[in-house]
Structure formats: structure tokens, C-alpha cells
Motif scaffolding. Structure first.
Motif, PDB file in Angstrom:
ATOM      1  N   SER A  17      32.878  30.031  32.087  1.00 42.54           N
ATOM      2  CA  SER A  17      32.336  28.811  31.476  1.00 42.54           C
ATOM      3  C   SER A  17      30.868  28.609  31.842  1.00 42.54           C
ATOM      4  N   ASN A  18      30.282  29.651  32.469  1.00 43.42           N
ATOM      5  CA  ASN A  18      28.864  29.639  32.855  1.00 43.42           C
ATOM      6  C   ASN A  18      28.521  28.589  33.907  1.00 43.42           C
ATOM      7  N   ASN A  19      29.507  28.205  34.705  1.00 40.72           N
ATOM      8  CA  ASN A  19      29.254  27.340  35.844  1.00 40.72           C
ATOM      9  C   ASN A  19      29.013  28.150  37.120  1.00 40.72           C
ATOM     10  N   ALA A  20      29.108  29.469  36.997  1.00 42.27           N
ATOM     11  CA  ALA A  20      28.810  30.381  38.101  1.00 42.27           C
ATOM     12  C   ALA A  20      28.266  31.673  37.507  1.00 42.27           C
ATOM     13  N   ASP A  21      27.365  32.317  38.218  1.00 40.25           N
ATOM     14  CA  ASP A  21      26.814  33.598  37.773  1.00 40.25           C
ATOM     15  C   ASP A  21      27.603  34.766  38.340  1.00 40.25           C
ATOM     16  N   ILE A  22      28.017  34.619  39.594  1.00 38.35           N
ATOM     17  CA  ILE A  22      28.779  35.650  40.302  1.00 38.35           C
ATOM     18  C   ILE A  22      29.978  34.971  40.943  1.00 38.35           C
ATOM     19  N   ALA A  23      31.127  35.638  40.926  1.00 39.64           N
ATOM     20  CA  ALA A  23      32.319  35.057  41.541  1.00 39.64           C
ATOM     21  C   ALA A  23      33.022  36.106  42.397  1.00 39.64           C
ATOM     22  N   PHE A  24      33.673  35.616  43.423  1.00 37.44           N
ATOM     23  CA  PHE A  24      34.442  36.460  44.350  1.00 37.44           C
ATOM     24  C   PHE A  24      35.899  36.067  44.239  1.00 37.44           C
ATOM     25  N   MET A  25      36.744  37.022  43.875  1.00 35.69           N
ATOM     26  CA  MET A  25      38.162  36.701  43.682  1.00 35.69           C
ATOM     27  C   MET A  25      38.971  37.985  43.605  1.00 35.69           C
ATOM     28  N   GLY A  37      40.969  39.911  25.451  1.00 37.70           N
ATOM     29  CA  GLY A  37      40.085  40.216  24.335  1.00 37.70           C
ATOM     30  C   GLY A  37      38.727  39.536  24.371  1.00 37.70           C
ATOM     31  N   LYS A  38      38.351  38.979  25.526  1.00 36.57           N
ATOM     32  CA  LYS A  38      37.047  38.324  25.610  1.00 36.57           C
ATOM     33  C   LYS A  38      35.936  39.355  25.411  1.00 36.57           C
ATOM     34  N   GLU A  39      35.035  39.056  24.502  1.00 35.51           N
ATOM     35  CA  GLU A  39      33.966  40.001  24.189  1.00 35.51           C
ATOM     36  C   GLU A  39      33.030  40.183  25.375  1.00 35.51           C
ATOM     37  N   ASP A  40      32.619  39.085  25.992  1.00 32.51           N
ATOM     38  CA  ASP A  40      31.763  39.155  27.172  1.00 32.51           C
ATOM     39  C   ASP A  40      32.663  39.130  28.406  1.00 32.51           C
ATOM     40  N   TYR A  41      33.358  40.233  28.614  1.00 33.66           N
ATOM     41  CA  TYR A  41      34.341  40.282  29.680  1.00 33.66           C
ATOM     42  C   TYR A  41      33.679  40.433  31.051  1.00 33.66           C
ATOM     43  N   VAL A  42      34.503  40.442  32.076  1.00 32.31           N
ATOM     44  CA  VAL A  42      34.021  40.406  33.466  1.00 32.31           C
ATOM     45  C   VAL A  42      34.087  41.795  34.077  1.00 32.31           C
ATOM     46  N   ILE A  43      33.053  42.147  34.824  1.00 35.26           N
ATOM     47  CA  ILE A  43      32.962  43.474  35.443  1.00 35.26           C
ATOM     48  C   ILE A  43      32.864  43.347  36.961  1.00 35.26           C
ATOM     49  N   ASN A  44      33.646  44.141  37.666  1.00 41.21           N
ATOM     50  CA  ASN A  44      33.590  44.212  39.134  1.00 41.21           C
ATOM     51  C   ASN A  44      32.424  45.117  39.529  1.00 41.21           C
ATOM     52  N   PHE A  45      31.553  44.634  40.414  1.00 40.60           N
ATOM     53  CA  PHE A  45      30.414  45.465  40.821  1.00 40.60           C
ATOM     54  C   PHE A  45      30.363  45.719  42.328  1.00 40.60           C
ATOM     55  N   VAL A 154      44.651  48.573  48.175  1.00 42.80           N
ATOM     56  CA  VAL A 154      44.534  47.788  46.950  1.00 42.80           C
ATOM     57  C   VAL A 154      43.190  47.077  46.932  1.00 42.80           C
ATOM     58  N   PRO A 155      42.449  47.117  45.821  1.00 41.00           N
ATOM     59  CA  PRO A 155      41.190  46.373  45.733  1.00 41.00           C
ATOM     60  C   PRO A 155      41.485  44.884  45.610  1.00 41.00           C
ATOM     61  N   TYR A 156      41.811  44.281  46.721  1.00 48.54           N
ATOM     62  CA  TYR A 156      42.359  42.921  46.723  1.00 48.54           C
ATOM     63  C   TYR A 156      41.336  41.884  46.291  1.00 48.54           C
ATOM     64  N   THR A 157      40.088  42.057  46.719  1.00 49.88           N
ATOM     65  CA  THR A 157      39.036  41.128  46.314  1.00 49.88           C
ATOM     66  C   THR A 157      37.754  41.884  46.012  1.00 49.88           C
ATOM     67  N   SER A 158      36.983  41.330  45.078  1.00 50.33           N
ATOM     68  CA  SER A 158      35.696  41.931  44.743  1.00 50.33           C
ATOM     69  C   SER A 158      34.769  40.876  44.162  1.00 50.33           C
ATOM     70  N   TYR A 159      33.498  41.242  44.060  1.00 50.27           N
ATOM     71  CA  TYR A 159      32.514  40.393  43.413  1.00 50.27           C
ATOM     72  C   TYR A 159      32.372  40.854  41.975  1.00 50.27           C
ATOM     73  N   MET A 160      32.263  39.894  41.069  1.00 52.32           N
ATOM     74  CA  MET A 160      32.204  40.224  39.653  1.00 52.32           C
ATOM     75  C   MET A 160      31.312  39.248  38.903  1.00 52.32           C
ATOM     76  N   ALA A 161      30.912  39.673  37.722  1.00 52.89           N
ATOM     77  CA  ALA A 161      30.085  38.837  36.845  1.00 52.89           C
ATOM     78  C   ALA A 161      30.356  39.254  35.410  1.00 52.89           C
ATOM     79  N   GLU A 162      29.969  38.409  34.482  1.00 53.93           N
ATOM     80  CA  GLU A 162      30.136  38.755  33.079  1.00 53.93           C
ATOM     81  C   GLU A 162      29.221  39.919  32.714  1.00 53.93           C
ATOM     82  N   LYS A 163      29.671  40.704  31.753  1.00 55.05           N
ATOM     83  CA  LYS A 163      28.917  41.879  31.309  1.00 55.05           C
ATOM     84  C   LYS A 163      27.492  41.508  30.916  1.00 55.05           C
ATOM     85  N   SER A 164      27.331  40.408  30.204  1.00 55.87           N
ATOM     86  CA  SER A 164      26.006  39.996  29.738  1.00 55.87           C
ATOM     87  C   SER A 164      25.091  39.634  30.906  1.00 55.87           C
ATOM     88  N   TYR A 165      25.659  39.000  31.948  1.00 58.95           N
ATOM     89  CA  TYR A 165      24.835  38.604  33.095  1.00 58.95           C
ATOM     90  C   TYR A 165      24.358  39.839  33.848  1.00 58.95           C
TER      91      TYR A 165
END
Length: 271
Positions: A17-25, A37-45, A154-165
């Protein structure tokens, strides 16, 4: 600026919802978003933890094997949540059928499971730290198994952001990943006592000796990655766990929701 999301569902909502740029979960959240099916999906980096951080607590300091839970009751987690799915995966791996061979309670709030167990509910409970060690310290139960060790890497937690960001802000993502990697190196090279001294302000209700015990337990089982690289084997195991729980609508390709370029650059530059 940072804030606490209080759960993967709320953290992911803030991110998309663009209330965060990067999230940890939990990394499983990125799979759900992609499969929706979200077009601007989330990527783990940048991956942070590589094992589940919870433990199985029993009422006696028994010589434990998973057959011990057959016919008993376990206080588990929220249905569809990663802690519960990992527990069910381990049970099935040990030929214990959840809800048939063992009763699993899943309707107790996450913050209330330890208190419920202390109050007499269940024969076992699955708890994160510091609850696990606090139960032991009070003499109300004993850690009999590590769900992190039992389930594997198991990759239990990671930092991620939307593809566009990520596409629009590669320098920010790189600097963030560099900082995470420096912290991972620091944790790997320092003692539980030194780590506990640094993190103590975040755990005001936990005594120092208990905090040291918790950090030692996590270090001993390699809970934290030593670098932010997200390996394919980890995603494969994660998807196996989701599939076993009936929560994987379709398998996601590794390079769709994982990028390792920032981790590789951090490793190359910092080492």
C-alpha cells in the motif's frame, strides 16, 4: 524512519500500500503475493534468518523423540502461519498426522500461548524466545526439540521490496543490503555476551543472563545467516512446507521473487 509491522500480514499490507519501502517478514509472504497475480510483486533481496526460531516445550525433561507426541496435545500457532506450517511439516516428516495422531490447538492468540501452557493447556507448546527460556526458568516446562533444527534450513525471514521500488532505487537497496551484511558479520564474530549487551535495550523485560542464554541457543543452531544471500535450496524447502500445509497454489520460480545481485555485491565489496 522505521516501524514495527506486528506480523507478516500487516507488514506486507504496509509494503504493497506504499506505506513502507522495505519490509522484513516471513519469505512465504512474497510467494502469496506473487501467486495472487500482483503485477508489481514483491522481491526478496536479503535473507536474515535460515532456521525457524521456535522450540517445542514439554512438561517434563524427557528423552524426546517425536513419537512422544502421539496421542498428546500441542499448543500450536495460527492456521496458515509459518510457525504452524513448520510444526505440521515436522510432524508429517516423523509420520505423525496432525489433528489425527496428535491434537493441535490453533485458536489461541500468539501472545497468549505460553501463558495458556503454564496454566495447564496442552502437553506441549511451540514457543519462540524469550518465552521458551522463560518457561524453563520458571520450572514450568523444558525445551525438548528445536523446530529450526528439525525443519532444516528454511529462509524464515528476509528483507523485501516491490519490484518497481528495487528497479527505481538500486543504490538504496544496495546500501541497505551492505548494512545488513555488516551486521551479520558482526553477530558471527562476537560472543553471546557482547551481542546481548547491544540488543538489551530492545528486551527490557528480559534479564541479561537469560538473554545471553537465548542468543547462545540461536547461535549454536545457526539461526542467523552469515551473509544475506538467498539460496535456491531454501526456497525449495519453503515451498515444500507450504505445499505440505495446503497453502501453495502453484510453485514460484526462484528468479521471479529472489534477487541475489545486491547480496553478491555486498559480499564482494565488504569482504
Amino acid at each position: 524512519m522505521y516501524s514495527t509491522g506486528w506480523g507478516a500480514d500487516k507488514s506486507m499490507t504496509a509494503l504493497i500500500s506504499n506505506n513502507a519501502d522495505i519490509a522484513f517478514m516471513g519469505s512465504e509472504s512474497s510467494i502469496y503475493v506473487y501467486n495472487e497475480g500482483k503485477e508489481d510483486y514483491v522481491i526478496n533481496f536479503a535473507q536474515l534468518t535460515q532456521r525457524a526460531g521456535n522450540f517445542l516445550i514439554g512438561r517434563t525433561n524427557e528423552e524426546f523423540n517425536w513419537e512422544n507426541v502421539r496421542g498428546k496435545t500441542i499448543v500450536g500457532g495460527r492456521p496458515g502461519g509459518m510457525p504452524q506450517m513448520v510444526l505440521e511439516y515436522i510432524l508429517k516428516k516423523n509420520n505423525i498426522n496432525p489433528y489425527e495422531d496428535v491434537e493441535v490447538i490453533t485458536n489461541i492468540d500468539f501472545t497468549a500461548t505460553a501463558g495458556s501452557f503454564i496454566g495447564g493447556t496442552g502437553d506441549y507448546t511451540a514457543e519462540f524466545e524469550p518465552s521458551a527460556s522463560k518457561i524453563e526458568n520458571e520450572g514450568k516446562g523444558y525445551v525438548v526439540a528445536s523446530l529450526g533444527v528439525e525443519s532444516g534450513m528454511v529462509p524464515y525471514t528476509s528483507y523485501m521490496a516491490e519490484k518497481s521500488y528495487i528497479k527505481a532505487n538500486p543504490e538504496t537497496i544496495q546500501k541497505f543490503t551492505n548494512a545488513i551484511y555488516k551486521a551479520q558479520i558482526w553477530v558471527d564474530e562476537h560472543t553471546p555476551e557482547e551481542i546481548s549487551e547491544v540488543i538489551a535495550p530492545q528486551f527490557k523485560d528480559t534479564e541479561m543472563d537469560l538473554l545471553i542464554k537465548i542468543v547462545q541457543r540461536y547461535k549454536d543452531q545457526d539461526t542467523w545467516r552469515k551473509d544475506p544471500y538467498f539460496e535456491k535450496a531454501g526456497l525449495d524447502l519453503l515451498q515444500n512446507i507450504l505445499d505440505s500445509a495446503g497453502e501453495l497454489s502453484k510453485e514460484v520460480e526462484y528468479d521471479k521473487i529472489i534477487t541475489t545481485e545486491f547480496a553478491e555485491e555486498a559480499i564482494k565489496n565488504i569482504e
